[in-house]
Each structure stands twice: as C-alpha cells, then as structure tokens.
Write a protein that holds these residues in place. Structure first.
Motif, PDB file in Angstrom:
ATOM      1  N   ASP A  96      31.755  70.650 107.245  1.00  0.00           N
ATOM      2  CA  ASP A  96      31.638  69.961 108.523  1.00  0.00           C
ATOM      3  C   ASP A  96      30.305  70.370 109.137  1.00  0.00           C
ATOM      4  O   ASP A  96      29.712  71.374 108.746  1.00  0.00           O
ATOM      5  CB  ASP A  96      32.774  70.360 109.472  1.00  0.00           C
ATOM      6  CG  ASP A  96      34.131  69.858 108.997  1.00  0.00           C
ATOM      7  OD1 ASP A  96      34.206  68.695 108.561  1.00  0.00           O
ATOM      8  OD2 ASP A  96      35.101  70.620 109.065  1.00  0.00           O
ATOM      9  N   LEU A  97      29.858  69.602 110.103  1.00  0.00           N
ATOM     10  CA  LEU A  97      28.598  69.894 110.776  1.00  0.00           C
ATOM     11  C   LEU A  97      28.884  70.639 112.067  1.00  0.00           C
ATOM     12  O   LEU A  97      29.802  70.283 112.812  1.00  0.00           O
ATOM     13  CB  LEU A  97      27.859  68.587 111.080  1.00  0.00           C
ATOM     14  CG  LEU A  97      26.429  68.720 111.568  1.00  0.00           C
ATOM     15  CD1 LEU A  97      25.530  69.126 110.400  1.00  0.00           C
ATOM     16  CD2 LEU A  97      25.946  67.420 112.152  1.00  0.00           C
ATOM     17  N   ARG A  98      28.094  71.655 112.326  1.00  0.00           N
ATOM     18  CA  ARG A  98      28.186  72.404 113.577  1.00  0.00           C
ATOM     19  C   ARG A  98      26.797  72.498 114.178  1.00  0.00           C
ATOM     20  O   ARG A  98      25.811  72.606 113.456  1.00  0.00           O
ATOM     21  CB  ARG A  98      28.751  73.800 113.338  1.00  0.00           C
ATOM     22  CG  ARG A  98      30.174  73.725 112.838  1.00  0.00           C
ATOM     23  CD  ARG A  98      30.788  75.054 112.666  1.00  0.00           C
ATOM     24  NE  ARG A  98      32.139  74.875 112.110  1.00  0.00           N
ATOM     25  CZ  ARG A  98      32.975  75.847 111.937  1.00  0.00           C
ATOM     26  NH1 ARG A  98      32.647  77.064 112.260  1.00  0.00           N
ATOM     27  NH2 ARG A  98      34.169  75.610 111.442  1.00  0.00           N
ATOM     28  N   ILE A  99      26.741  72.448 115.489  1.00  0.00           N
ATOM     29  CA  ILE A  99      25.459  72.541 116.183  1.00  0.00           C
ATOM     30  C   ILE A  99      25.579  73.624 117.240  1.00  0.00           C
ATOM     31  O   ILE A  99      26.467  73.579 118.094  1.00  0.00           O
ATOM     32  CB  ILE A  99      25.059  71.196 116.812  1.00  0.00           C
ATOM     33  CG1 ILE A  99      24.861  70.154 115.698  1.00  0.00           C
ATOM     34  CG2 ILE A  99      23.801  71.348 117.653  1.00  0.00           C
ATOM     35  CD1 ILE A  99      24.490  68.779 116.188  1.00  0.00           C
ATOM     36  N   LEU A 100      24.673  74.590 117.165  1.00  0.00           N
ATOM     37  CA  LEU A 100      24.625  75.685 118.118  1.00  0.00           C
ATOM     38  C   LEU A 100      23.483  75.419 119.093  1.00  0.00           C
ATOM     39  O   LEU A 100      22.337  75.243 118.675  1.00  0.00           O
ATOM     40  CB  LEU A 100      24.410  77.016 117.393  1.00  0.00           C
ATOM     41  CG  LEU A 100      24.278  78.253 118.268  1.00  0.00           C
ATOM     42  CD1 LEU A 100      25.555  78.491 119.068  1.00  0.00           C
ATOM     43  CD2 LEU A 100      23.946  79.470 117.412  1.00  0.00           C
TER      44      LEU A 100
END
Length: 157
Positions: A96-100
């Motif tokens: 999955d894609l995660r953005i911090l």
C-alpha cells in the motif's frame, strides 16, 4: 501518516504511469491523490482520485478532524512524482502507499499489505502510549521531539 489502500489507487496509478507518473496530493474537502492533469478523463465515469484512509468526506463522518490531524489545518496541493518501482509494487497488490508529511517534506513510502491482528495493534498502541506518557513530556527541545516522533512513526509502521 496518510494511508492509501492499493485497491483505491489502481485507476489513479495506471493513468498516472501513462502520463509520466505525476500526481497531486491535495487537502481541501478531504485528503486525496489525483492526477496532475485532472481527476477526470473525458467522459470516463471513473474518477482518477483516491482518498486517504479516514479522509473521505462522503464515507467518513470525522474526515475533517482526521485530515487536520494527519495533514495539518491549511488546504494545499503538492506535486508528487511516483517512481515506476513504487507504482508497480502498489499495483501488484503487494504494498500500500503511505505518505508522511512533516514540516519540511512530504515522503512517499510503501508498506506491505499485511494486516495486523487486533491484539498486536493494541499491544503496539499500548507501547506508544507508555512511551508518550513517560518520555514525550520529558523531551527538551525540537531535536528530541523530532526523534520521539520518528520513533513513534517507526513503531506504528
């Protein structure tokens, strides 16, 4: 950290790959990724937009508070380049894609789609709470706060 399910990103990423991989991360009515050239393709009824988990105005009752907590209070739009390797990994269903989002940068990450059992999640949440109660209030200065935040993020990912 913003979480984007790979199933929600399929249409967005497939189209973005054909257009050079450019996306926009936006926060206004929710937090979402959209194509840099627009969220709709002609008469195509399929929107090219993917909302972050918990940040969809039509699906999440507390989307406003969640969006504010994860992405700050101000509305924004930021250009993102998604590498072919990241897109391939997400489209394969493996990650999955995660953005911090921090004060100085936006970091694109991937994470295995493995789901955590509730007991494991509760244990990690309890560890984080204990760390927060014992250590966060003892932090002196921005460097220690930054290290504490990094440790908290690492514990949750």
């Amino acid at each position: 950290m913003l979480f984007f399910d790979n199933k929600d990103l399929t249409n967005v990423l497939l189209t973005a790959r054909m257009q050079g991989g450019q996306l926009h991360l936006a926060k206004d009515e929710g937090v979402y990724l959209m194509l840099a050239t627009g969220a709709w393709q002609g008469n195509d009824p399929v929107p090219r937009i993917a909302y972050a988990a918990g940040c969809h105005p039509q699906k999440n009752e507390d989307w406003y508070d969640t969006a504010r907590l994860l992405a700050g209070g101000d509305d924004f739009i930021e250009s993102l380049s998604i590498s072919d390797a990241v897109a391939t990994s997400v489209l394969s269903g493996r990650t999955d894609l995660r953005i911090l989002i921090t004060d100085t940068q936006i970091q694109v990450l991937t994470a295995a789609t493995d789901r955590v059992k509730v007991a494991e999640y509760r244990q990690k949440a309890d560890q984080l709470l204990a760390s927060a109660v014992c250590h966060f209030s003892a932090c002196v200065g921005p460097d220690e706060l930054c290290r504490w935040r990094e440790n908290a993020v690492r514990l949750l990912t």
